[in-house]
Design an enzyme around this catalytic site. Structure first.
Site, PDB file in Angstrom:
ATOM      1  CB  ALA A 129      -0.918   0.007   1.221  1.00 56.82           C
ATOM      2  CB  ALA A 130       1.785   3.817  -1.989  1.00 58.90           C
ATOM      3  CG  LEU A 133       1.806  11.747   5.358  1.00 62.57           C
ATOM      4  CD1 LEU A 133       1.641  12.034   6.837  1.00 62.57           C
ATOM      5  CD2 LEU A 133       2.223  12.999   4.606  1.00 62.57           C
ATOM      6  N   GLY A 134       3.698   7.916   3.263  1.00 60.19           N
ATOM      7  CA  GLY A 134       4.609   6.786   3.246  1.00 60.19           C
ATOM      8  C   GLY A 134       4.019   5.594   2.536  1.00 60.19           C
ATOM      9  CD  GLN A 135       6.817   3.096  -1.051  1.00 59.77           C
ATOM     10  OE1 GLN A 135       6.214   3.813  -1.843  1.00 59.77           O
ATOM     11  NE2 GLN A 135       7.886   2.398  -1.394  1.00 59.77           N
ATOM     12  CB  VAL A 136       2.474  -0.253   4.358  1.00 59.61           C
ATOM     13  CG1 VAL A 136       2.518  -1.451   5.305  1.00 59.61           C
ATOM     14  CG2 VAL A 136       2.072   1.008   5.118  1.00 59.61           C
ATOM     15  CG  ASP A 285      -6.705   9.781   9.219  1.00 57.42           C
ATOM     16  OD1 ASP A 285      -7.725  10.179   8.598  1.00 57.42           O
ATOM     17  OD2 ASP A 285      -5.659   9.452   8.661  1.00 57.42           O
TER      18      ASP A 285
END
Length: 328
Positions: A129-130, A133-136, A285
């Protein structure tokens, strides 16, 4: 790593070679979007509306993290955004273009002090996943233990600082021309947005948030919080246990996994009320990309997992008691 609007504005004003091209890019993109919405926004043609939704998605994605965050907030607001636009905007939650894998590996090595081959038994070449703020990555530790490794996008603090100054300037200048319910206090709203963004890019802070949130629900079998792997986490890298679940987006997908949507909704509502009215500390969130449905059920409660604890907030005891009294 702190949001300071006055200091940041002075910093950027001394660097016109940075802010002038970016300001022109933002104004050009937003002007094109507004013109498209004004010309075709009232159309009854579903294909026209799908194209407008894709235009909105593409514009926000191209403008970068600050604007993607705004789109994420809109993607959970069917009261503000057309229902047929929401499907496109939900892609902003965790379906964005990823950044270069080599940069991600370099960030992990710099932050954790060793190459990924030494830290993980298996580290994939592609993220699962992207987001803004970042990607996993779904990686495996020694001993068959799967973890989620979140790696921050490069140069993020600079990008956020630059864009927040420009967004605040445009917002304050444009506020008098907006309807009262949109323009009133817009500068303060933007400042709150900026503060939360800078807290979100400090993964030490997010790790603390996750552990505090986990302690609140430690005795609740219906709510799962991933465990932080402190030895594999730093300011720009966060490693937690992997959540094996189904994202709470599509009711039909939940049913296909033999999950019970009403039970999951019940857990979501009750845990949300507990955070706000009982604990005074809440996940700020909770969009569908940050909530997973898990198998199993405890009484009439479905099993739910929260992830992504970059945006958390507290409510004072006096406000919490006022809200509780109002509900009662």
């Amino acid at each position: 790593m702190r949001y300071a609007p006055g200091k940041d504005a002075r910093w950027l004003l001394l660097r016109p070679w940075i802010y002038l091209p970016r300001l022109f890019q933002i104004i050009w993109a937003l002007t094109g979007l507004v013109v498209s919405l004004l010309l075709r926004g009232r159309s009854k043609d579903s294909e026209v509306q799908r194209k407008l939704a894709r235009t909105l998605l593409r514009t926000l994605t191209n403008l970068g993290p600050c604007f993607i965050k705004v789109g994420q907030a809109l993607s959970t607001r069917p009261d503000l955004i057309r229902r047929d636009w929401l499907d496109e905007l939900t892609k902003l939650q965790d379906d964005l273009p990823s950044f270069d894998h080599a940069i991600a590996l370099q960030t992990v090595e710099e932050e954790l002090g060793a190459p990924v081959e030494q830290l993980f038994e298996d580290f994939p070449d592609v993220p699962v996943a992207a987001a803004s703020l970042g990607q996993v990555y779904k990686a495996r530790l020694h001993g068959q233990h799967w973890v989620a490794v979140k790696v921050q996008r490069p140069n993020l603090a600079f990008i956020l600082r630059r864009d927040m100054v420009l967004i605040r300037t445009l917002g304050v200048l444009g506020a008098p021309f907006l309807p009262l319910n949109l323009g009133f206090g817009l500068g303060e709203i933007i400042d709150e947005f900026g503060r939360s963004l800078f807290e979100e890019i400090d993964y030490y802070c997010e790790a603390d948030n996750a552990e505090r949130f986990s302690a609140l629900f430690a005795d609740n079998p219906a709510v799962t919080i991933p465990k932080v792997e402190r030895l594999l986490s730093a300011r720009r890298v966060l490693t937690t246990s992997w959540i094996h679940g189904t994202k709470m987006r599509d009711r039909q997908e939940l049913k296909a996994q033999r999950l019970n949507p009403p039970a999951l909704i019940r857990t979501g509502v009750i845990s949300g009320l507990q955070q706000l009215l009982e604990y005074g500390y809440f996940h700020a969130d909770p969009h569908p990309g940050n909530l997973f449905a898990l198998s199993g059920q405890t009484g009439d409660l479905g099993h739910v997992a929260y992830v992504d604890f970059g945006m958390m907030d507290s409510i004072s005891n006096s406000d919490r008691l006022t809200l509780t009294g109002a509900v009662v």
